[in-house]
Design a protein around this motif. Structure first.
Motif, short mmCIF file in Angstrom:
data_model
loop_
_atom_site.label_atom_id
_atom_site.label_comp_id
_atom_site.label_asym_id
_atom_site.label_seq_id
_atom_site.Cartn_x
_atom_site.Cartn_y
_atom_site.Cartn_z
N UNK A 152 0.81 -1.21 0.00
CA UNK A 152 0.00 0.00 0.00
C UNK A 152 0.84 1.25 0.00
N UNK A 153 1.93 1.26 0.78
CA UNK A 153 2.81 2.42 0.84
C UNK A 153 3.52 2.66 -0.49
N UNK A 154 3.97 1.58 -1.12
CA UNK A 154 4.65 1.73 -2.40
C UNK A 154 3.70 2.26 -3.47
N UNK A 155 2.45 1.79 -3.42
CA UNK A 155 1.45 2.25 -4.39
C UNK A 155 1.18 3.74 -4.20
N UNK A 156 1.05 4.18 -2.95
CA UNK A 156 0.84 5.60 -2.66
C UNK A 156 2.02 6.44 -3.12
N UNK A 157 3.23 6.00 -2.78
CA UNK A 157 4.45 6.71 -3.15
C UNK A 157 4.53 6.87 -4.68
N UNK A 198 -4.17 1.44 6.35
CA UNK A 198 -4.75 0.15 6.78
C UNK A 198 -3.80 -1.01 6.52
N UNK A 199 -3.06 -0.93 5.41
CA UNK A 199 -2.11 -1.98 5.06
C UNK A 199 -1.03 -2.12 6.12
N UNK A 200 -0.67 -0.99 6.73
CA UNK A 200 0.38 -1.01 7.75
C UNK A 200 -0.06 -1.74 9.00
N UNK A 201 -1.37 -1.88 9.20
CA UNK A 201 -1.89 -2.55 10.40
C UNK A 201 -2.08 -4.05 10.23
N UNK A 202 -1.80 -4.55 9.03
CA UNK A 202 -1.92 -5.98 8.81
C UNK A 202 -0.83 -6.72 9.58
N UNK A 203 -1.12 -7.91 10.11
CA UNK A 203 -0.10 -8.67 10.86
C UNK A 203 1.13 -8.93 10.00
N UNK A 204 2.28 -8.75 10.62
CA UNK A 204 3.54 -9.00 9.91
C UNK A 204 3.79 -10.49 9.79
#
Length: 312
Positions: A152-157, A198-204
């Protein structure tokens, strides 16, 4: 649609640069103050207002940035994406340490402070209401580091970079208003930003192989010129030797792998952005010398970037 504005301290007298920059930043984001030695400060910025989004792309030497709310506008949220360098963000007792690709959300209605090294940021200020409609628990996401290594972060960036690329190709310099287009861009941006949070809150997935983590991290940092084994090791919390061994197991070296990914990304940009200059692609992918980029590209693909684009 407003015009993209370009600002630089290059032609400002050394002892006047910081004052010039503070007038500019306060005009853009009211209440902002930059602190640095006056005779050592150097910076440049592009600024673009796109509907409700106020976007800047600043690059400067190390400095301390502070912002205090003015109370004169509706509540806003500010996104800082670390495009290069490192930074430390503090707000309401929370601290976020950002590396390349990471981002943080801050409230423009609470004081915040950013301690910066040599850096480039992608910054977007937006009304709080639009983001909160997508992220009801927005307060929990404020002032915390969001990793740049998630999908998600890469897509936003990449989306923010693509906006700037479109703007630099003239879409932001037409001197006309296209409210429907701007609203569409704003909606997509807010959707992607909420997805990244929200993607950052997914379990690692702790069992994920180290090499896959390294690959994801490299892809998130292709635009950072100073990126290699040391930065990868620091981000993943392992030794440099561990990183080197992981690349060796893939039959390559850190520098060779990063170069190959940059060149592969260049191929994509040459196709999807046919009017984007080869020099702009080189710089966006961490090459400081477009001639070196062209030589590396030719060695890998048997043609210069321009020739390769023409063959597609």
């Amino acid at each position: 649609m407003s015009t993209i504005e370009h600002f630089s301290t290059a032609r400002i007298a050394a002892n006047e640069r910081l004052d010039f920059w503070n007038r500019l930043t306060n005009e853009t984001y009211p209440g902002t103050l930059v602190d640095q030695r006056k005779d050592a400060f150097e910076a440049e910025m592009r600024r673009w207002s796109l509907g409700d989004l106020v976007m800047i792309r600043p690059r400067s030497c190390g400095s301390l940035v502070q912002r205090r709310p003015t109370g004169s506008a509706p509540e806003a949220v500010v996104l800082h994406v670390q495009h290069s360098g490192r930074s430390r963000h503090e707000q309401c007792g929370r601290v976020a340490e950002l590396g390349v690709g990471d981002f943080v959300l801050s409230s423009a209605n609470e004081p915040y402070r950013i301690d910066l090294r040599q850096h480039e940021f992608l910054v977007v200020e937006m009304p709080r209401a639009g983001l909160e409609a997508r992220l009801p628990d927005l307060d929990a996401a404020l002032s915390r580091r969001i990793s740049g290594a998630t999908p998600g972060s890469r897509l936003l960036h990449n989306f923010i970079l693509s906006l700037w690329q479109q703007g630099d190709q003239g879409y932001g310099d037409q001197g006309r208003s296209d409210a429907a287009w701007e609203q569409g861009v704003s909606n997509v941006f807010l959707d992607l930003l909420s997805l990244a949070v929200r993607d950052a809150d997914r379990p690692i997935q702790t069992c994920r192989p180290l090499r896959e983590k390294i690959k994801a991290l490299v892809d998130a940092n292709l635009g950072c010129a100073q990126f290699g084994s040391i930065e990868i090791a620091a981000e993943l919390g392992v030794s440099v030797r561990t990183v080197q061994n992981a690349f060796a197991a893939m039959g390559t070296t850190p520098s060779a792998y990063i170069l190959s990914r940059r060149l592969a990304r260049a191929c994509e940009l040459l196709i999807v952005n046919p009017t984007m200059s080869v020099t702009a692609i080189a710089f966006d992918l961490g090459f400081s010398d477009s001639g070196y980029f062209a030589r590396c590209f030719r060695a890998a693909y048997g043609a210069t970037p321009s020739q390769w684009r023409g063959m597609q």
